[in-house]
Design a protein around this motif. Structure first.
Motif, short mmCIF file in Angstrom:
data_model
loop_
_atom_site.label_atom_id
_atom_site.label_comp_id
_atom_site.label_asym_id
_atom_site.label_seq_id
_atom_site.Cartn_x
_atom_site.Cartn_y
_atom_site.Cartn_z
N SER A 37 0.97 -1.20 -0.18
CA SER A 37 0.40 0.26 -0.33
C SER A 37 0.81 1.41 0.57
N GLY A 38 1.82 1.31 0.51
CA GLY A 38 2.83 2.12 0.56
C GLY A 38 3.48 2.68 -0.97
N TYR A 41 0.78 5.44 -2.37
CA TYR A 41 1.71 6.37 -1.80
C TYR A 41 2.61 7.19 -1.67
N ARG A 42 3.93 6.08 -2.50
CA ARG A 42 5.00 6.99 -2.99
C ARG A 42 4.64 7.33 -4.55
N VAL A 101 6.38 12.16 1.07
CA VAL A 101 5.57 11.05 0.93
C VAL A 101 4.56 11.05 2.36
N SER A 102 5.06 11.45 3.13
CA SER A 102 4.43 11.56 4.97
C SER A 102 3.46 12.83 4.53
N ALA A 105 0.73 11.18 2.41
CA ALA A 105 0.27 10.19 3.01
C ALA A 105 -0.72 10.71 4.87
N ARG A 111 -5.96 9.00 1.82
CA ARG A 111 -5.73 7.74 2.74
C ARG A 111 -7.54 6.87 2.10
N GLY A 131 1.51 -2.78 4.78
CA GLY A 131 1.38 -1.10 5.74
C GLY A 131 1.07 -0.67 6.60
N ARG A 132 0.58 0.21 6.96
CA ARG A 132 0.58 1.17 8.48
C ARG A 132 -1.02 0.68 8.65
N ASP A 133 -2.11 0.37 8.61
CA ASP A 133 -2.79 0.68 9.09
C ASP A 133 -4.19 -0.85 8.06
N MET A 134 -3.23 -1.94 7.78
CA MET A 134 -4.13 -2.82 6.43
C MET A 134 -4.99 -3.39 7.70
N ARG A 183 11.00 9.40 11.22
CA ARG A 183 10.54 9.29 9.90
C ARG A 183 8.76 8.08 10.89
N ASP A 187 4.93 9.30 10.84
CA ASP A 187 4.20 8.18 10.48
C ASP A 187 2.69 7.43 11.29
N GLN A 190 -0.57 7.06 11.78
CA GLN A 190 -1.15 6.33 10.76
C GLN A 190 -0.90 4.88 10.64
O1 DC Z 1 6.04 1.81 3.69
P1 DC Z 1 6.68 2.58 3.22
O2 DC Z 1 8.34 3.38 3.15
O3 DC Z 1 6.71 2.50 1.42
O4 DC Z 1 5.56 4.79 2.91
C1 DC Z 1 5.76 5.20 2.60
C2 DC Z 1 5.09 6.41 3.22
O5 DC Z 1 3.13 5.92 3.42
C3 DC Z 1 5.86 6.35 4.56
O6 DC Z 1 5.02 7.86 4.94
C4 DC Z 1 4.25 5.74 5.59
C5 DC Z 1 2.84 6.63 4.53
N1 DC Z 1 2.13 4.81 4.45
C6 DC Z 1 0.73 4.86 5.62
O7 DC Z 1 0.73 6.57 5.98
N2 DC Z 1 -0.08 3.59 5.34
C7 DC Z 1 0.13 3.02 4.80
N3 DC Z 1 -0.99 1.91 4.41
C8 DC Z 1 1.19 2.83 4.21
C9 DC Z 1 2.34 3.28 4.31
#
Ligand code: DC
Length: 228
Positions: A37-38, A41-42, A101-102, A105, A111, A131-134, A183, A187, A190
């Protein structure tokens, strides 16, 4: 769209916790597709940067409009994020994208777009999503939820070994740890651990060990025969 309920393995955790490489490997072992999922965002951040306007001028509506340039394409073992129909892997992993990217995001509308795109991918394939919130916002009903953690020093060391292809010095690891902690703070909102996630501390695990544990858990809950 298929009627068969799809299997979703959700893997969350902070930056450099090994989510993406572990998820890719787990997906290959299970015969599922990996969705990072990141990478969405990237890719969106890279598309915005290509437009040339400085990040301070990116409004949420500009960001959402640029989302139409990004697509997820199903490949052999993963979904790939494309910009204007073309892969941009090196660009989206670069330092310039990582620095902005943050900011992208953090935007609720962005989102919502990422979440909908990832959910759509999971309608057609069994997936390992990272990801962060899957396991919370996107797939609260995921078949299996994993939250990967590791000591920041170790995360920094691993990241440097990957980048430099040699053993980093203590000073290099200290500087990278500093950046990683910054970082993590950006983040933090999230990055959410689901109450029913299995927490895996990988500080003292090798990558094959992490993969083995997740594959074993996935097989236990998904009741499907192994691919090989
Ligand atoms: O995991 P990553 O470094 O590729 O993530 C890139 C950015 O996206 C980072 O700022 C966190 C954010 N992100 C997020 O907020 N939620 C997600 N599900 C995945 C990534």
């Amino acid at each position: 769209m298929s009627d068969v309920p799809r299997i979703v393995i959700a893997i969350d955790g902070p930056a450099a916790s090994g989510k993406s490489s572990t998820s890719q490997w787990v997906a290959e072992r299970l015969g599922f597709l990996h969705v990072d999922s990141g990478s969405l965002y990237r890719a969106l951040t890279a598309a915005l940067l290509r437009q040339g306007a400085p990040p301070e001028r990116w409004t949420s509506s500009v960001m959402v409009a640029q989302g139409s340039r990004i697509t997820l394409r199903a490949e052999a073992t993963s979904f790939s994020a494309l910009i204007d129909g073309a892969p941009a892997e090196e660009e989206i992993r670069g330092g310039i994208v990582t620095a902005s990217v943050s900011l992208v995001a953090r935007v609720a509308e962005v989102r919502a777009w990422v979440n909908a795109t990832v959910r759509e991918a999971a309608q057609t394939h069994d997936v390992v999503v990272d990801g962060r919130d899957m396991g919370t916002a996107v797939f609260p009903e995921a078949t299996l939820k994993i939250f990967l953690i590791a000591d920041p020093w170790e995360r920094a060391r691993r990241r440097l070994v990957q980048r430099l292809e040699r053993s980093p010095t203590e000073e290099e690891i200290a500087a990278e740890t500093d950046l990683l902690v910054q970082r993590d703070a950006k983040d933090a909102t999230q990055t959410v651990q689901a109450k029913d996630a299995v927490v895996l501390d990988t500080t003292y695990l090798t990558q094959p060990q992490q993969v083995e544990r997740i594959v074993a858990l996935a097989r236990a809950v998904s009741h499907r025969p192994p691919v090989t």
